[in-house]
Structure formats: structure tokens, C-alpha cells
Motif scaffolding. Structure first.
Motif, PDB file in Angstrom:
ATOM      1  N   LEU A 204      20.356 -31.157  23.437  1.00  0.00           N
ATOM      2  CA  LEU A 204      20.751 -30.978  21.914  1.00  0.00           C
ATOM      3  C   LEU A 204      19.989 -29.768  20.956  1.00  0.00           C
ATOM      4  N   VAL A 205      19.386 -29.312  21.071  1.00  0.00           N
ATOM      5  CA  VAL A 205      19.018 -28.148  20.329  1.00  0.00           C
ATOM      6  C   VAL A 205      19.862 -27.258  20.438  1.00  0.00           C
ATOM      7  N   GLY A 206      20.192 -26.895  21.898  1.00  0.00           N
ATOM      8  CA  GLY A 206      20.968 -25.788  22.108  1.00  0.00           C
ATOM      9  C   GLY A 206      22.824 -26.025  22.243  1.00  0.00           C
ATOM     10  N   GLU A 207      23.466 -27.408  21.468  1.00  0.00           N
ATOM     11  CA  GLU A 207      24.120 -28.128  21.012  1.00  0.00           C
ATOM     12  C   GLU A 207      24.313 -27.675  19.796  1.00  0.00           C
ATOM     13  N   ALA A 208      23.283 -27.638  19.097  1.00  0.00           N
ATOM     14  CA  ALA A 208      23.329 -27.150  17.352  1.00  0.00           C
ATOM     15  C   ALA A 208      23.293 -25.922  17.374  1.00  0.00           C
ATOM     16  N   GLY A 209      23.430 -25.076  18.696  1.00  0.00           N
ATOM     17  CA  GLY A 209      23.962 -23.107  18.015  1.00  0.00           C
ATOM     18  C   GLY A 209      22.509 -22.618  17.813  1.00  0.00           C
ATOM     19  N   PHE A 210      21.119 -23.400  17.945  1.00  0.00           N
ATOM     20  CA  PHE A 210      20.077 -22.478  18.256  1.00  0.00           C
ATOM     21  C   PHE A 210      19.857 -21.729  19.924  1.00  0.00           C
ATOM     22  N   ASP A 211      19.270 -20.758  19.953  1.00  0.00           N
ATOM     23  CA  ASP A 211      19.615 -20.468  21.130  1.00  0.00           C
ATOM     24  C   ASP A 211      17.823 -19.605  21.293  1.00  0.00           C
ATOM     25  N   SER A 212      16.482 -20.356  20.315  1.00  0.00           N
ATOM     26  CA  SER A 212      15.631 -20.235  21.028  1.00  0.00           C
ATOM     27  C   SER A 212      14.454 -21.173  20.261  1.00  0.00           C
ATOM     28  N   CYS A 213      13.952 -22.060  21.174  1.00  0.00           N
ATOM     29  CA  CYS A 213      13.274 -23.146  20.521  1.00  0.00           C
ATOM     30  C   CYS A 213      11.744 -23.103  21.014  1.00  0.00           C
ATOM     31  N   CYS A 214      10.614 -22.684  20.310  1.00  0.00           N
ATOM     32  CA  CYS A 214       9.085 -22.716  20.155  1.00  0.00           C
ATOM     33  C   CYS A 214       8.728 -24.544  20.620  1.00  0.00           C
ATOM     34  N   ALA A 215       8.041 -24.599  22.074  1.00  0.00           N
ATOM     35  CA  ALA A 215       7.039 -25.683  22.452  1.00  0.00           C
ATOM     36  C   ALA A 215       5.580 -25.306  22.248  1.00  0.00           C
ATOM     37  N   VAL A 216       4.694 -26.333  22.841  1.00  0.00           N
ATOM     38  CA  VAL A 216       3.683 -25.701  22.673  1.00  0.00           C
ATOM     39  C   VAL A 216       2.646 -24.930  24.069  1.00  0.00           C
ATOM     40  N   GLY A 217       2.070 -26.032  24.832  1.00  0.00           N
ATOM     41  CA  GLY A 217       2.406 -25.930  26.150  1.00  0.00           C
ATOM     42  C   GLY A 217       1.168 -25.531  26.517  1.00  0.00           C
ATOM     43  N   GLU A 218       0.155 -24.986  25.234  1.00  0.00           N
ATOM     44  CA  GLU A 218      -1.323 -24.009  25.374  1.00  0.00           C
ATOM     45  C   GLU A 218      -0.862 -23.243  26.636  1.00  0.00           C
ATOM     46  N   SER A 219      -0.572 -22.611  26.751  1.00  0.00           N
ATOM     47  CA  SER A 219      -0.003 -21.499  28.072  1.00  0.00           C
ATOM     48  C   SER A 219       0.598 -20.212  26.779  1.00  0.00           C
ATOM     49  N   LEU A 220       1.082 -19.174  27.886  1.00  0.00           N
ATOM     50  CA  LEU A 220       1.151 -17.639  27.803  1.00  0.00           C
ATOM     51  C   LEU A 220       2.977 -18.475  27.938  1.00  0.00           C
ATOM     52  N   SER A 221       3.545 -17.367  27.637  1.00  0.00           N
ATOM     53  CA  SER A 221       4.715 -17.486  27.704  1.00  0.00           C
ATOM     54  C   SER A 221       5.318 -16.811  29.033  1.00  0.00           C
ATOM     55  N   PRO A 222       5.821 -17.158  29.967  1.00  0.00           N
ATOM     56  CA  PRO A 222       6.061 -17.048  31.155  1.00  0.00           C
ATOM     57  C   PRO A 222       7.053 -15.797  31.408  1.00  0.00           C
ATOM     58  N   ALA A 223       7.674 -14.762  31.664  1.00  0.00           N
ATOM     59  CA  ALA A 223       9.310 -14.503  32.543  1.00  0.00           C
ATOM     60  C   ALA A 223       9.262 -15.504  33.230  1.00  0.00           C
ATOM     61  N   GLY A 224      10.772 -15.830  32.370  1.00  0.00           N
ATOM     62  CA  GLY A 224      12.069 -16.316  32.960  1.00  0.00           C
ATOM     63  C   GLY A 224      11.440 -17.419  32.736  1.00  0.00           C
ATOM     64  N   GLU A 225      10.930 -18.165  31.353  1.00  0.00           N
ATOM     65  CA  GLU A 225      10.199 -19.175  31.079  1.00  0.00           C
ATOM     66  C   GLU A 225      12.540 -19.703  30.403  1.00  0.00           C
ATOM     67  N   ASN A 226      12.074 -21.436  30.240  1.00  0.00           N
ATOM     68  CA  ASN A 226      13.618 -21.565  29.224  1.00  0.00           C
ATOM     69  C   ASN A 226      13.256 -21.549  27.804  1.00  0.00           C
ATOM     70  N   GLU A 227      13.907 -21.175  27.495  1.00  0.00           N
ATOM     71  CA  GLU A 227      14.602 -19.631  25.761  1.00  0.00           C
ATOM     72  C   GLU A 227      14.352 -21.246  24.910  1.00  0.00           C
ATOM     73  N   LEU A 228      14.282 -22.849  25.535  1.00  0.00           N
ATOM     74  CA  LEU A 228      14.480 -23.366  24.404  1.00  0.00           C
ATOM     75  C   LEU A 228      13.380 -24.322  24.912  1.00  0.00           C
ATOM     76  N   ALA A 229      12.308 -23.498  25.276  1.00  0.00           N
ATOM     77  CA  ALA A 229      11.160 -24.399  24.568  1.00  0.00           C
ATOM     78  C   ALA A 229      10.146 -23.518  25.951  1.00  0.00           C
ATOM     79  N   ILE A 230       9.830 -22.353  24.938  1.00  0.00           N
ATOM     80  CA  ILE A 230       8.524 -21.106  24.922  1.00  0.00           C
ATOM     81  C   ILE A 230       7.179 -21.702  24.238  1.00  0.00           C
ATOM     82  N   SER A 231       6.900 -21.417  25.529  1.00  0.00           N
ATOM     83  CA  SER A 231       5.431 -21.547  25.562  1.00  0.00           C
ATOM     84  C   SER A 231       4.511 -20.774  24.912  1.00  0.00           C
ATOM     85  N   ARG A 232       3.398 -21.945  23.704  1.00  0.00           N
ATOM     86  CA  ARG A 232       2.296 -21.074  23.085  1.00  0.00           C
ATOM     87  C   ARG A 232       1.172 -21.495  23.063  1.00  0.00           C
TER      88      ARG A 232
END
Length: 284
Positions: A204-232
Motif C-alpha cells: 500500500l505504501v508503494g501504491e500510494a506513490g512513496f518510493d522509500s519507507c523506513c522500518a526499524v529492525g535494530e539493524s544496519l541496512s544491507p545492500a539489496g534491502e527492499n526500499e520499502l522496508a529500510i532497517s534502522r
């Protein structure tokens, strides 16, 4: 602070191909205050501690990017710096303008601020966040002019993964529309309240026109990570500058594991039961 182009271009520098690049620390702050409301205090740092964190960022030699700049570089639209870092701040507390922005500006560090539109102080209060001093709508254009990327953080700050799809869709779209109307342009980035999401919400976030989205994850953001679930990596009140400095070093924090994702699903089921038993309950 340095201005950025509408395409998200950043200063040039050495780059890694995305497949080979090391994981990136994406820092998550909330309130920057010496006297926060009790409900957000565990996720608050004082202005002096925040300044020390930013000194650690500056001294690390990493190049700070906004979330959209980071995503553009990951896609190859712009060059990825050798050692990027991303600073994000959630919710939209008034102390961002009074306490955080001066320290960011002093060091010429860009950031991304995710705003809960139903908590803006000069609009109808439609958020489930407890009382706190929040930004006004009129602050946002000033912040953007100062080099802050403004992103959406839903309208009411409900736990998105527990909402029916129609309710989640409204939360996502309404927050983006309000901010776009206030700032005069579309909003590129979204952040899940509490970091909680599921596949339907991500879609739904992608369909709304956003091209990135942050989650949490308590993790580094690795290469190839889904850009609608960026780890923080979430900053807590007891995180000092040495902790942040460690995260900024190579291999300074972990990358999220498949096991962690399974445990996260179990945590969602537990929260769903708790919400049914205690309607209106939020976890911060």
C-alpha cells in the motif's frame, strides 16, 4: 545547510556497486529534549547528547544522506558514497526545530524528518500519540528550506500491521496528501509507526506513490534491502556517543537475520491479542 537538487543528487565521491557495498547505519531518533514527556523519555536524548552523537557522525568520516538520497544512490541514480550514514527523526516533536536542527545545521548534516500529520499542533488532533509539544504545519517549509527532507509517518500513528487494509491505506494516503498540500510537492518517503509493517502495508505504501519507507529492525541496512522496508537503528536514552561511534565503524552493528524476522511475526501476533484485550493500547 547545503541545498539538494529535486532529483536527490548528492556530492560526488568514491562509490561502491550496490551489490558489493557494506551495510549502512540508518539512525532513528525521536525527541531531542532535556525534559521530555514520560511516555517518550526512553527514546529521548538531551540536546547535549545529541550534539555528541552528531560529532561522532562527523568524526567517523561518513557522508550523511537523506533517505531519498540514499535510495537514489542504491538505485544507481547517483553515486553511492564509500561510507554513507543516514539520520532520521520520527513523529514531529517541536524540539526538532528548537534543539535538533541547530546542531544539524552547525555541522551541515542533512536529515529526514517523518511527521505524524494528525499530531501537528495547529491541526485537528487525530493522533493516538499522548500529549507532547509538536511542530506546527508552518514549521515544515522552513525545515525543508534548511535542508531537512520531510517524510510521512502516517496520520494517527496507529500500528499499521494490525490495521485492516482499508484503514492502513487511508492512514498512508492521508498523511502524504496533507504534507504534499503543505509543501507544494509530492512526498517521496514514508516511515512505519513503531516500525511495524506487513506485506500488504508495504504494498500500500508503494501504491500510494512513496518510493522509500523506513522500518526499524535494530539493524544496519544491507545492500539489496527492499526500499520499502529500510532497517534502522533506534536511539534510546542510554545510548551515548561511544555507542553511536561503534555503530558507525565497519561491522559495528548487525544485519537483520531471517530468525529475527520470524520472531517479529510472533511479536505481531502477541500485539494483536493485546490490542483485542486492551483496545487503544500502543507500544512505544
Amino acid at each position: 545547510m547545503p541545498s539538494r537538487t529535486s532529483s536527490g543528487q548528492t556530492r560526488s565521491g568514491p562509490a561502491h556497486s550496490d551489490a558489493a557495498r557494506p551495510p549502512v547505519p540508518v539512525l532513528l531518533y525521536h525527541s531531542i529534549s532535556a525534559d521530555p514527556p514520560s511516555w517518550i523519555a526512553p527514546y529521548t536524548v538531551s540536546p547535549s547528547v545529541f550534539a555528541a552523537h552528531l560529532d561522532a557522525v562527523r568524526d567517523s568520516g561518513r557522508q550523511p544522506l537523506t533517505v531519498s538520497e540514499y535510495v537514489d544512490a542504491a538505485r544507481g541514480v547517483t553515486a553511492m558514497p564509500a561510507d554513507p550514514v543516514v539520520i532520521t527523526i520520527d513523529d514531529g516533536f517541536a524540539d526538532f526545530r528548537s534543539a535538533a536542527l541547530p546542531e544539524l545545521a552547525k555541522r551541515e548534516l542533512p536529515s529526514t524528518l517523518y511527521v505524524t500529520t494528525g499530531s501537528l499542533a495547529d491541526r485537528p488532533q487525530e493522533s493516538v500519540l499522548p500529549p507532547a509539544e509538536m511542530l506546527n504545519s508552518s514549521d515544515l517549509e522552513e525545515l525543508e528550506s534548511a535542508g531537512v527532507e520531510i517524510g510521512a509517518h502516517s496520520h494517527s500513528h496507529r500500528q499499521m500491521d494490525l490495521l485492516p487494509a482499508a484503514a492502513a491505506k487511508k492512514e498512508i494516503e492521508l498523511s502524504g496528501t496533507i504534507l504534499a498540500d503543505l509543501l507544494g510537492h509530492s512526498i517521496r518517503s514514508f516511515a512505519y509507526p513503531h516500525g511495524y509493517w506487513r506485506r500488504t502495508v508495504r504494498r500500500l505504501v508503494g501504491e500510494a506513490g512513496f518510493d522509500s519507507c523506513c522500518a526499524v529492525g535494530e539493524s544496519l541496512s544491507p545492500a539489496g534491502e527492499n526500499e520499502l522496508a529500510i532497517s534502522r537503528l533506534m536511539i534510546h536514552a542510554d545510548h551515548d556517543a561511544a555507542t553511536v561511534a561503534q555503530w558507525l565503524r565497519p561491522q559495528g552493528a548487525r544485519v537483520i537475520s531471517a530468525r529475527h524476522r520470524v520472531l517479529s511475526f510472533g511479536w505481531r501476533q502477541y500485539r494483536r491479542v493485546q490490542q483485542l484485550r486492551h483496545p487503544g493500547t500502543q507500544s512505544f
